[in-house]
Design a protein around this motif. Structure first.
Motif, PDB file in Angstrom:
ATOM      1  N   ARG A 110       0.856  -1.178   0.000  1.00  8.58           N
ATOM      2  CA  ARG A 110       0.000   0.000   0.000  1.00  8.58           C
ATOM      3  C   ARG A 110       0.900   1.238   0.000  1.00  8.58           C
ATOM      4  N   VAL A 111       0.460   2.267  -0.701  1.00  8.83           N
ATOM      5  CA  VAL A 111       1.350   3.416  -0.909  1.00  8.83           C
ATOM      6  C   VAL A 111       1.695   4.122   0.401  1.00  8.83           C
ATOM      7  N   GLY A 112       0.764   4.150   1.337  1.00 14.86           N
ATOM      8  CA  GLY A 112       1.057   4.760   2.632  1.00 14.86           C
ATOM      9  C   GLY A 112       2.131   4.001   3.383  1.00 14.86           C
ATOM     10  N   GLU A 113       2.079   2.662   3.302  1.00 17.90           N
ATOM     11  CA  GLU A 113       3.068   1.817   3.968  1.00 17.90           C
ATOM     12  C   GLU A 113       4.451   2.027   3.356  1.00 17.90           C
ATOM     13  N   SER A 114       4.504   2.233   2.052  1.00 12.64           N
ATOM     14  CA  SER A 114       5.791   2.446   1.384  1.00 12.64           C
ATOM     15  C   SER A 114       6.468   3.713   1.910  1.00 12.64           C
ATOM     16  N   ILE A 115       5.678   4.765   2.120  1.00 13.18           N
ATOM     17  CA  ILE A 115       6.263   6.003   2.625  1.00 13.18           C
ATOM     18  C   ILE A 115       6.618   5.867   4.101  1.00 13.18           C
ATOM     19  N   GLU A 116       5.810   5.141   4.859  1.00 13.52           N
ATOM     20  CA  GLU A 116       6.150   4.876   6.260  1.00 13.52           C
ATOM     21  C   GLU A 116       7.484   4.155   6.365  1.00 13.52           C
ATOM     22  N   GLU A 117       7.679   3.163   5.498  1.00 16.05           N
ATOM     23  CA  GLU A 117       8.933   2.402   5.511  1.00 16.05           C
ATOM     24  C   GLU A 117      10.116   3.309   5.189  1.00 16.05           C
TER      25      GLU A 117
END
Length: 272
Positions: A110-117
């Protein structure tokens, strides 16, 4: 001292060849993609780099990022020469938004998870709660709804994916944002909204913007200064106003002449 200084940079491809390829007689001549390019960019300005496909504009900026090795010349950021080995801080400071955001987003996350990572890896937010808060702020900054954070790239439109790519670049708090044909794959309405977003980001954050495009109308709208490239060389640099009013080089004149012009209202005839 300029924020970014590019001095006599040359980039060649095909220089490194293995011995066995040469023994087989398959070695080819190297290709010069950028030749003796020089350019200074000041903090906070918006510079458009224009030219036809193959003019070297993207390759020059890839060299700035360290993604294309220099054959000769030097690139300095805040007065310090940049080599292929970059510090994490320098890599964060210069970010690029690529032409096709779909190829740079992880399709399985998910795109939000990618930025969190990304925030976690670079230690830009301490706790999981702080990271989620920062992601929410970034999505709001690029005008995406909070619900978009849970989407996979395939579930987003081209314009939404480009906004996610911009948010991801902004997450690293760069000093320079390079946009490589960032609106070319978008329809006209979405293109205009993304251009407005870039203008808003500059006004709000003071970020330095380098906008790579073949479309001079976009440079006229978004940038104060334009750099024209042809066959790997910088052929003209000027303010956008002066470039359009009195272009010095014949090639620049041809580019401007190729910009579509709408007829005056009095020239439009309607058939019923």
């Amino acid at each position: 001292m300029s924020l970014l200084e590019i001095d006599d940079v040359t980039v060649k491809f095909g220089e490194r060849r293995s011995a066995w390829i040469e023994r087989l007689g398959l070695a080819r001549e190297s290709v010069t993609a950028v030749a003796d390019a020089s350019l200074n960019i000041e903090a906070g300005e918006a510079v458009g780099i224009v030219g036809e496909s193959g003019s070297g504009k993207t390759t020059l900026m890839r060299a700035v990022l360290g993604l294309a090795p220099l054959h000769s010349g030097e690139i300095r950021f805040r007065g310090t020469p940049l080599t292929q080995q970059r510090s994490i801080e320098t890599r964060r400071a210069i970010q690029m938004v690529f032409q096709d955001p779909g190829t740079t987003l992880n399709p399985s996350r998910r795109v939000g998870e990618s930025i969190e990572e990304l925030l976690k890896v670079h230690r830009l937010a301490g706790s999981a709660t702080e990271r989620k808060k920062r992601v929410a702020e970034l999505f709001d900054r690029v005008r995406l709804p909070a619900t978009a954070q849970r989407a996979y790239p395939r579930e987003l439109s081209g314009g939404q994916k480009q906004r996610v790519a911009i948010a991801r670049s902004l997450a690293l708090e760069p000093s320079i944002l390079i946009a490589d044909e960032a609106t070319s794959a978008l329809d006209v309405i979405v293109q205009a909204s993304v251009l407005d977003l870039f203008a808003e980001l500059r006004a709000d954050t003071g970020i330095t913007l380098i906008f790579i495009t073949h479309d001079l109308t976009l440079v006229r709208y978004l940038c104060e200064r334009a750099v024209v490239m042809r066959s790997g060389r910088v052929v003209e640099t000027n303010t956008v106003a002066e470039l359009f009013d009195s272009p010095r080089e014949r090639y620049t004149q041809e580019l401007i002449a190729a910009v579509p012009q709408l007829p005056a209202t009095s020239e439009v005839h309607t058939s019923w």
